[in-house]
Write a protein that holds these residues in place. Structure first.
Motif, PDB file in Angstrom:
ATOM      1  N   GLU A  27     -11.989   3.871   2.894  1.00 14.79           N
ATOM      2  CA  GLU A  27     -10.714   4.585   2.962  1.00 14.79           C
ATOM      3  C   GLU A  27      -9.532   3.624   2.902  1.00 14.79           C
ATOM      4  OE1 GLU A  27      -8.424   6.878   6.332  1.00 14.79           O
ATOM      5  OE2 GLU A  27     -10.030   8.119   5.520  1.00 14.79           O
ATOM      6  N   ALA A  28      -9.665   2.467   3.521  1.00 12.35           N
ATOM      7  CA  ALA A  28      -8.577   1.487   3.502  1.00 12.35           C
ATOM      8  C   ALA A  28      -8.330   0.966   2.084  1.00 12.35           C
ATOM      9  CB  ALA A  28      -8.891   0.329   4.440  1.00 12.35           C
ATOM     10  N   LEU A  29      -9.369   0.947   1.250  1.00 11.71           N
ATOM     11  CA  LEU A  29      -9.241   0.437  -0.112  1.00 11.71           C
ATOM     12  C   LEU A  29      -8.888   1.518  -1.136  1.00 11.71           C
ATOM     13  CD1 LEU A  29     -12.203  -2.109  -0.185  1.00 11.71           C
ATOM     14  CD2 LEU A  29      -9.760  -2.566   0.154  1.00 11.71           C
ATOM     15  N   TYR A  30      -8.866   2.778  -0.753  1.00 16.18           N
ATOM     16  CA  TYR A  30      -8.535   3.859  -1.688  1.00 16.18           C
ATOM     17  C   TYR A  30      -7.226   3.631  -2.450  1.00 16.18           C
ATOM     18  CZ  TYR A  30     -12.198   7.303  -0.566  1.00 16.18           C
ATOM     19  OH  TYR A  30     -13.374   7.972  -0.434  1.00 16.18           O
ATOM     20  N   PRO A  78      -8.547   9.302  -9.454  1.00 19.40           N
ATOM     21  CA  PRO A  78      -7.399  10.170  -9.718  1.00 19.40           C
ATOM     22  C   PRO A  78      -6.843  10.824  -8.443  1.00 19.40           C
ATOM     23  CG  PRO A  78      -9.418  11.138 -10.610  1.00 19.40           C
ATOM     24  CD  PRO A  78      -9.772   9.783 -10.085  1.00 19.40           C
ATOM     25  N   VAL A  79      -7.725  11.106  -7.480  1.00 19.02           N
ATOM     26  CA  VAL A  79      -7.312  11.707  -6.208  1.00 19.02           C
ATOM     27  C   VAL A  79      -7.981  10.924  -5.084  1.00 19.02           C
ATOM     28  CG1 VAL A  79      -7.320  13.789  -4.769  1.00 19.02           C
ATOM     29  CG2 VAL A  79      -7.120  14.002  -7.245  1.00 19.02           C
ATOM     30  N   VAL A  80      -7.201  10.569  -4.051  1.00 11.87           N
ATOM     31  CA  VAL A  80      -7.746   9.884  -2.881  1.00 11.87           C
ATOM     32  C   VAL A  80      -7.273  10.607  -1.632  1.00 11.87           C
ATOM     33  CG1 VAL A  80      -7.940   7.624  -3.987  1.00 11.87           C
ATOM     34  CG2 VAL A  80      -5.839   8.230  -2.804  1.00 11.87           C
ATOM     35  N   PHE A  81      -7.933  10.318  -0.530  1.00 10.87           N
ATOM     36  CA  PHE A  81      -7.618  10.989   0.726  1.00 10.87           C
ATOM     37  C   PHE A  81      -7.378   9.968   1.822  1.00 10.87           C
ATOM     38  CE2 PHE A  81     -10.178  13.720  -1.872  1.00 10.87           C
ATOM     39  CZ  PHE A  81      -9.441  14.890  -1.867  1.00 10.87           C
ATOM     40  N   PHE A  82      -6.464  10.325   2.699  1.00 10.82           N
ATOM     41  CA  PHE A  82      -6.139   9.472   3.841  1.00 10.82           C
ATOM     42  C   PHE A  82      -6.276  10.302   5.107  1.00 10.82           C
ATOM     43  CE2 PHE A  82      -2.926   8.013   6.931  1.00 10.82           C
ATOM     44  CZ  PHE A  82      -3.463   6.775   7.203  1.00 10.82           C
ATOM     45  N   SER A  83      -7.019   9.788   6.062  1.00  8.07           N
ATOM     46  CA  SER A  83      -7.159  10.441   7.365  1.00  8.07           C
ATOM     47  C   SER A  83      -6.574   9.511   8.417  1.00  8.07           C
ATOM     48  CB  SER A  83      -8.624  10.716   7.685  1.00  8.07           C
ATOM     49  OG  SER A  83      -9.169  11.608   6.757  1.00  8.07           O
TER      50      SER A  83
END
Length: 170
Positions: A45-48, A54-59
Motif C-alpha cells: 500500500e505504501a508503494l501504490y 490505473p486505480v489504487v487505494f489508500f487506507s
C-alpha cells in the motif's frame, strides 16, 4: 529456596496470569499475521502511489499496525517480566520493566505520528505521480478511512471497476 518461591508464588493473581496468557496468544497471532502477510500488505500500500496501476487505494492507519505490533510485543514481555519480578525479585528485572514501559509509550507516540505522516506523504506522492482522489461515494461506499485514487478520473465512475471491489481485491 523452595519455601521462599512458594511464598512469592502466592503473590501472583490467577486473573493476571490468565490475562497474560491470553495477551501472549493474541500477540503470537498478531506476530504470525504480520510475518505472513501484514508487512507485505503495508509495504504494498505504501508503494501504490509509485505504481502504474490505473486505480489504487489508500487506507488511513494501516501503517500504524507496525508500531502497535511492537507495543503489543513489549506489553507482553512486560507482563512476563512482571511475573519473573514477582517470583525472583531481581533488581535487573525492575530496570527492564521501566525500559519496557518507556518502549510502550514511545511506540504509542510513534503510532500516532506514523499515521499523520503516512497520510500526508502518501497523498503528496499519489498526486505527484498523476493520481487524483476519487470523489466520496463513487468507488468506496461506506469506507470512512479508505479512499480510491485514479490516474483517469473516469475510472472513479466506472461500473466495471466498482464490480471488482466487493471481492476484497483492493
Amino acid at each position: 529456596m523452595v519455601k521462599l518461591l512458594k511464598q512469592r508464588l502466592v503473590k501472583l493473581d490467577a486473573t493476571y496470569l490468565v490475562a497474560l496468557g491470553l495477551a501472549t496468544l493474541i500477540t503470537l497471532a498478531m506476530s504470525w499475521f504480520m510475518l505472513s502477510s501484514g508487512f507485505y500488505m503495508i509495504v504494498q500500500e505504501a508503494l501504490y502511489p509509485y505504481s502504474n496501476y490505473p486505480v489504487v487505494f489508500f487506507s488511513a492507519g494501516n501503517i500504524s499496525m507496525i508500531p502497535i505490533w511492537f507495543a503489543m510485543c513489549l506489553a507482553t514481555f512486560m507482563g512476563i517480566n512482571e511475573v519473573a519480578l514477582t517470583l525472583l525479585e531481581k533488581p535487573l528485572l525492575a530496570k527492564i520493566k521501566m525500559k519496557l514501559v518507556t518502549g510502550i509509550a514511545i511506540m504509542i507516540v510513534v503510532s500516532g505520528v506514523t499515521v499523520v505522516v503516512d497520510y500526508i506523504v502518501w497523498q503528496v506522492a499519489a498526486r505527484s505521480n498523476g493520481y487524483t482522489q476519487c470523489p466520496s461515494g463513487t468507488l468506496l461506499l461506506g469506507h470512512k478511512t479508505s479512499s480510491a485514487w485514479a490516474k483517469d478520473e473516469a475510472l472513479c465512475y466506472s461500473k466495471e471497476v466498482k464490480y471488482f471491489l466487493p471481492t476484497g481485491t483492493h
